[in-house]
Motif scaffolding. Structure first.
Motif, PDB file in Angstrom:
ATOM      1  N   ASP A  15       0.864  -1.046  -0.202  1.00 15.85           N
ATOM      2  CA  ASP A  15       0.378  -0.107   0.214  1.00 15.85           C
ATOM      3  C   ASP A  15       0.874   1.216   0.018  1.00 15.85           C
ATOM      4  OD1 ASP A  15       0.497   0.870   2.523  1.00 15.85           O
ATOM      5  OD2 ASP A  15      -0.428  -0.013   3.412  1.00 15.85           O
ATOM      6  N   LYS A  16       0.495   2.786   0.145  1.00 16.27           N
ATOM      7  CA  LYS A  16       0.700   3.480   0.467  1.00 16.27           C
ATOM      8  C   LYS A  16       1.900   3.565   1.113  1.00 16.27           C
ATOM      9  CE  LYS A  16      -3.010   6.421  -1.219  1.00 16.27           C
ATOM     10  NZ  LYS A  16      -4.211   7.089  -1.012  1.00 16.27           N
ATOM     11  N   ASN A  17       2.172   3.000   2.462  1.00 11.79           N
ATOM     12  CA  ASN A  17       3.312   3.105   3.476  1.00 11.79           C
ATOM     13  C   ASN A  17       3.738   1.933   3.056  1.00 11.79           C
ATOM     14  OD1 ASN A  17       1.304   5.119   4.720  1.00 11.79           O
ATOM     15  ND2 ASN A  17      -0.141   3.502   5.193  1.00 11.79           N
ATOM     16  N   GLY A  18       3.711   1.423   2.166  1.00 16.50           N
ATOM     17  CA  GLY A  18       5.076  -0.579   2.032  1.00 16.50           C
ATOM     18  C   GLY A  18       4.773  -1.105   2.786  1.00 16.50           C
ATOM     19  N   LYS A  19       3.479  -0.989   3.029  1.00 13.98           N
ATOM     20  CA  LYS A  19       2.821  -2.718   4.323  1.00 13.98           C
ATOM     21  C   LYS A  19       2.498  -3.431   3.091  1.00 13.98           C
ATOM     22  CE  LYS A  19       2.344  -0.866   8.730  1.00 13.98           C
ATOM     23  NZ  LYS A  19       1.964  -0.400   9.801  1.00 13.98           N
ATOM     24  N   VAL A  20       2.744  -4.329   3.694  1.00 18.10           N
ATOM     25  CA  VAL A  20       2.012  -5.093   2.511  1.00 18.10           C
ATOM     26  C   VAL A  20       0.461  -6.124   2.848  1.00 18.10           C
ATOM     27  CG1 VAL A  20       1.982  -8.177   1.634  1.00 18.10           C
ATOM     28  CG2 VAL A  20       4.387  -6.674   2.337  1.00 18.10           C
ATOM     29  N   LYS A  21      -0.654  -5.914   1.472  1.00 21.75           N
ATOM     30  CA  LYS A  21      -2.025  -5.975   2.178  1.00 21.75           C
ATOM     31  C   LYS A  21      -2.297  -6.872   0.732  1.00 21.75           C
ATOM     32  CE  LYS A  21      -5.086  -2.724   3.458  1.00 21.75           C
ATOM     33  NZ  LYS A  21      -5.815  -1.656   3.201  1.00 21.75           N
ATOM     34  N   TYR A  22      -3.202  -7.792   1.746  1.00 16.62           N
ATOM     35  CA  TYR A  22      -4.523  -8.704   0.919  1.00 16.62           C
ATOM     36  C   TYR A  22      -5.605  -7.878   0.468  1.00 16.62           C
ATOM     37  CZ  TYR A  22      -8.215 -11.197  -0.511  1.00 16.62           C
ATOM     38  OH  TYR A  22      -9.466 -12.319  -0.664  1.00 16.62           O
ATOM     39  N   MET A  23      -5.221  -7.057  -0.592  1.00 15.59           N
ATOM     40  CA  MET A  23      -6.026  -5.913  -2.307  1.00 15.59           C
ATOM     41  C   MET A  23      -7.362  -6.804  -2.032  1.00 15.59           C
ATOM     42  SD  MET A  23      -4.310  -3.408  -2.225  1.00 15.59           S
ATOM     43  CE  MET A  23      -2.552  -2.842  -1.901  1.00 15.59           C
ATOM     44  N   GLY A  24      -8.156  -7.681  -1.858  1.00 16.66           N
ATOM     45  CA  GLY A  24      -8.820  -7.910  -2.559  1.00 16.66           C
ATOM     46  C   GLY A  24      -8.847  -9.601  -3.611  1.00 16.66           C
ATOM     47  N   TRP A  25      -9.920  -9.871  -4.326  1.00 16.55           N
ATOM     48  CA  TRP A  25      -9.730 -11.373  -4.844  1.00 16.55           C
ATOM     49  C   TRP A  25     -10.795 -10.213  -6.673  1.00 16.55           C
ATOM     50  CZ3 TRP A  25     -14.479 -10.253  -7.881  1.00 16.55           C
ATOM     51  CH2 TRP A  25     -15.299 -10.154  -7.305  1.00 16.55           C
ATOM     52  N   ASN A  26     -10.234  -9.590  -7.036  1.00 17.41           N
ATOM     53  CA  ASN A  26     -11.121  -8.653  -7.918  1.00 17.41           C
ATOM     54  C   ASN A  26      -9.507  -8.040  -8.553  1.00 17.41           C
ATOM     55  OD1 ASN A  26     -12.060  -7.352 -10.183  1.00 17.41           O
ATOM     56  ND2 ASN A  26     -13.192  -6.917  -9.454  1.00 17.41           N
ATOM     57  N   PRO A  27      -8.772  -8.606  -9.620  1.00 19.25           N
ATOM     58  CA  PRO A  27      -7.495  -7.644 -10.059  1.00 19.25           C
ATOM     59  C   PRO A  27      -8.303  -6.265 -10.888  1.00 19.25           C
ATOM     60  CG  PRO A  27      -8.612  -9.879 -11.668  1.00 19.25           C
ATOM     61  CD  PRO A  27      -8.752  -9.264 -10.320  1.00 19.25           C
ATOM     62  N   GLN A  28      -9.501  -6.173 -10.916  1.00 20.41           N
ATOM     63  CA  GLN A  28      -9.911  -4.889 -11.761  1.00 20.41           C
ATOM     64  C   GLN A  28      -9.689  -3.434 -10.834  1.00 20.41           C
ATOM     65  OE1 GLN A  28     -11.696  -4.896 -15.458  1.00 20.41           O
ATOM     66  NE2 GLN A  28     -11.443  -6.945 -15.313  1.00 20.41           N
ATOM     67  N   GLY A  29      -9.029  -3.310 -12.324  1.00 16.27           N
ATOM     68  CA  GLY A  29      -8.407  -1.056 -11.704  1.00 16.27           C
ATOM     69  C   GLY A  29      -7.566  -1.186 -10.989  1.00 16.27           C
ATOM     70  N   LYS A  30      -6.847  -2.557 -10.964  1.00 12.07           N
ATOM     71  CA  LYS A  30      -5.477  -2.190 -10.254  1.00 12.07           C
ATOM     72  C   LYS A  30      -3.894  -2.548 -10.809  1.00 12.07           C
ATOM     73  CE  LYS A  30      -7.236  -4.524  -5.985  1.00 12.07           C
ATOM     74  NZ  LYS A  30      -8.671  -4.950  -6.735  1.00 12.07           N
ATOM     75  N   LYS A  31      -3.214  -2.304 -10.730  1.00  9.65           N
ATOM     76  CA  LYS A  31      -1.694  -2.093 -11.717  1.00  9.65           C
ATOM     77  C   LYS A  31      -1.301  -3.214 -11.217  1.00  9.65           C
ATOM     78  CE  LYS A  31       1.700   1.200 -13.035  1.00  9.65           C
ATOM     79  NZ  LYS A  31       2.897   1.946 -12.857  1.00  9.65           N
ATOM     80  N   ILE A  32      -1.049  -4.464 -11.809  1.00  3.27           N
ATOM     81  CA  ILE A  32      -0.267  -5.200 -11.794  1.00  3.27           C
ATOM     82  C   ILE A  32       0.723  -5.799 -11.714  1.00  3.27           C
ATOM     83  CG2 ILE A  32      -0.517  -7.639 -11.648  1.00  3.27           C
ATOM     84  CD1 ILE A  32      -3.212  -7.227  -9.936  1.00  3.27           C
ATOM     85  N   THR A  33       1.442  -5.763 -11.438  1.00  2.00           N
ATOM     86  CA  THR A  33       2.959  -6.049 -11.355  1.00  2.00           C
ATOM     87  C   THR A  33       3.653  -7.274 -11.848  1.00  2.00           C
ATOM     88  OG1 THR A  33       4.308  -5.620  -9.772  1.00  2.00           O
ATOM     89  CG2 THR A  33       3.723  -3.516 -10.560  1.00  2.00           C
ATOM     90  N   LEU A  34       3.005  -8.034 -10.983  1.00  3.55           N
ATOM     91  CA  LEU A  34       3.302  -9.787 -11.155  1.00  3.55           C
ATOM     92  C   LEU A  34       2.138 -10.305 -11.258  1.00  3.55           C
ATOM     93  CD1 LEU A  34       5.747 -11.539 -10.712  1.00  3.55           C
ATOM     94  CD2 LEU A  34       5.306 -11.932  -9.189  1.00  3.55           C
TER      95      LEU A  34
END
Lengths: 180, 386
Positions: free
Chosen positions: A71-90
């Motif tokens: 996230d913005k603070n550099g903490k690892v976070k589970y972002m949910g089940w939907n990749p739509q609209g997210k900037k996936i790097t891997l």
């Protein structure tokens, strides 16, 4: 010839497998988030990832998915089940639901599944392998030894992970994964 | 180590072998931008329940099977190929999956030529018109009595054969749910064909490290698993190992000049309507005995592949050629009672042997003389040693 004798066959659905894998992905995603705060090895692996790291693990072709990122603070976070609209790097895809069931019912370890070409990786392969190592550690925390041995390449020795560290970590990860 | 001669080698097929291999087909189809394959198979496989397992592998995928064309029996004919091609076009299919062995795959390859070349005249390609471009994606799923010929670049329709590099399948899937055989006879014939092809490729006079590697591995697997495969035809792991051996042998065979045993067996099969595998069982020992008799070089690698490193190292160098031949004969002896041992048993008329020897010699491009072919045939007919 009468072509009606040879009907088209649409692919069937396996809802039970899909629901099971979706639940497992949710648990693993939440556990990765919790482990990144508890376990120093997991912390170290994620520390080396860039600030915009965002991973999506999917079952081809229709999901379910699991999105984990920083996230913005550099903490690892589970972002949910939907990749739509997210900037996936891997992106890590499992080629089929059957292959996913092999992995998530611990009939085949993650590393063996990789070796058997059941995964495809789109992105930095070094990060992909780091994620596999993280998954191994998370499985050690989440599962009893008898099952974990089936799921990981090598179960950690006492010198690598003491029982105290394992049990304290396990309790904290379970509490964090299922509460907040 | 020998210096390789000039050689060419092509293995176009991607091979997926092992647990849940069929479940990877939808992913592979996506790579070819295909989503609607036509399935070509036989009624026997449909009724045995194997097709149900095959269909189950497509669960939760984006693939729609355009139709299961299950009219193939033990013969690949142009009528079947035209019917299947009609079904392919009517359903708007974009790829072909052959489930089964020889005839099913031959029909699938024939359909592929008809639909990719947009023609109804298949036989013009058998009469000299070359195939010039890639055909539609072709996936092969060997089942039960596979001989490995599914992996080759040859199609046989109405007893006429065509060879082209565009006829290799794009993907071959060896799944342990499909590979177990129903009977010992079925395993016997498949292993003999693989053995004849692997031995022929291993003993070819062209030195190609690729052919040697494939033939070596095929023979190693056959040496290790043939006996158990014959005892327990339905054993899952053994049947998968044997199917790997069949594939390796067929790929070595496709890239090597055809051996005498294959050429004679194919001509005999044409003349008698008996399967070529039965003739290979009869001819292989006589061909090897003929080579020994004429003091032709039999590479030590044959023994190495069949016996393994320890036994090879423990055998004096001068004895290795003979030991290799003895190994082949010992493996073939394990087929006693499952396959005929002389051509007399098959009631092959002796007067036909001359014509068969002539045809086989001509097809070899005179690599094998008519006299040598006839000598091997006559000894095999009478069951007479050299």
């Amino acid at each position: 010839m009468n072509i009606n004798n040879y009907p088209e066959i649409k692919a069937g659905k396996d809802f039970i497998s899909k629901i099971y894998v979706a639940i497992m992905l949710w648990i693993v995603g939440r556990a990765i988030q919790a482990a990144s705060r508890v376990d120093k090895e997991v912390k170290k692996e994620f520390a080396e990832f860039p600030a915009d790291f965002m991973m999506c693990m999917s079952i081809l072709p229709f999901g379910p998915h699991m999105v984990v990122g920083k996230d913005k603070n550099g903490k690892v976070k589970y972002m949910g089940w939907n990749p739509q609209g997210k900037k996936i790097t891997l992106t890590m895809n499992i080629k089929s639901m059957a292959a996913a069931m092999q992995v998530f019912t611990f009939q085949e370890s993650t590393t063996t599944a990789f070796a058997h070409d059941r995964f495809t990786v789109d992105g930095d392969i070094v990060q992909g392998l780091a994620v596999v190592r993280v998954l191994n550690i998370v499985e050690v925390y989440l599962l009893p030894k008898i099952i974990t041995k089936l799921a990981v390449k090598r179960y950690p020795k006492w010198s690598e992970m003491s029982p105290l560290r394992k049990w304290v970590g396990r309790i904290i990860i379970y509490v964090r994964a299922f509460t907040f | 180590m020998q210096i390789p001669d000039y050689y060419e080698f092509l293995n176009q097929a991607k091979i997926i072998s092992g647990k849940k291999a069929m479940e990877h087909i939808p992913f592979e189809l996506r790579g070819y931008d295909a989503q609607k394959p036509l399935v070509v198979t036989s009624r026997a496989l449909s009724e045995s329940g194997l097709i149900k397992k095959f269909i189950g592998a497509f669960k939760d995928s984006a693939v729609t099977l355009g139709g299961i064309f299950n009219d193939v029996r033990d013969y690949a004919g142009i009528g079947l190929a035209r019917d299947a091609a009609f079904l392919y076009r009517e359903r708007g299919c974009d790829s072909i999956i052959a489930v089964g062995n020889g005839p099913e795959v031959d029909v699938a390859k024939a359909v592929n030529i008809l639909v990719a070349e947009k023609t109804d005249d298949l036989f013009k390609y058998f009469e000299g018109t070359p195939l010039k471009r890639h055909l539609k994606p072709l996936i092969v799923v060997p089942a039960c009595c596979s001989s490995g010929m599914e992996f080759t670049n040859t199609v046989t329709v109405d007893n006429r054969s065509l060879t082209s590099n565009f006829l290799y399948p794009d993907l071959a899937v060896l799944d342990p749910r499909m590979t177990p055989a129903k009977s010992r006879d079925c395993v016997a014939e498949s292993t003999v064909i693989a053995m004849a092809h692997a031995v022929g490729a291993a003993l070819t006079d062209i030195h190609s490290p690729m052919i040697e590697a494939y033939a070596h591995s095929a023979l190693r697997y056959l040496g290790l698993h043939m006996t158990k495969g014959l005892k327990k035809p339905g054993h899952v792991e053994t049947s998968l190992a044997l199917h790997n051996a069949y594939a390796l042998a067929a790929l070595a065979f496709s890239n090597a000049p055809a051996g005498m045993v294959h050429l004679l067996a194919v001509e005999l099969a044409r003349a008698t309507d008996i399967s070529a595998g039965k003739f290979m069982r009869i001819l292989l020992p006589y061909k090897m005995a003929h080579m020994m008799h004429k003091k032709m070089k039999i590479r030590d690698e044959l023994f190495l592949a069949l016996a393994g490193y320890d036994e090879y190292a423990a055998t004096p160098a001068k004895d290795r050629s003979r030991a290799g031949v003895e190994r082949v004969l010992a493996l073939l002896a394990g087929l006693k009672g499952m396959m005929p041992e002389t051509m007399k048993d098959l009631k092959v008329p002796k007067y036909k042997l001359g014509d068969i020897a002539k045809a086989a010699s001509a097809r070899s491009g005179k690599r094998y003389s008519e006299a040598d072919c006839k000598t091997v045939l006559e000894h095999a007919w009478e069951g007479r040693a050299f």
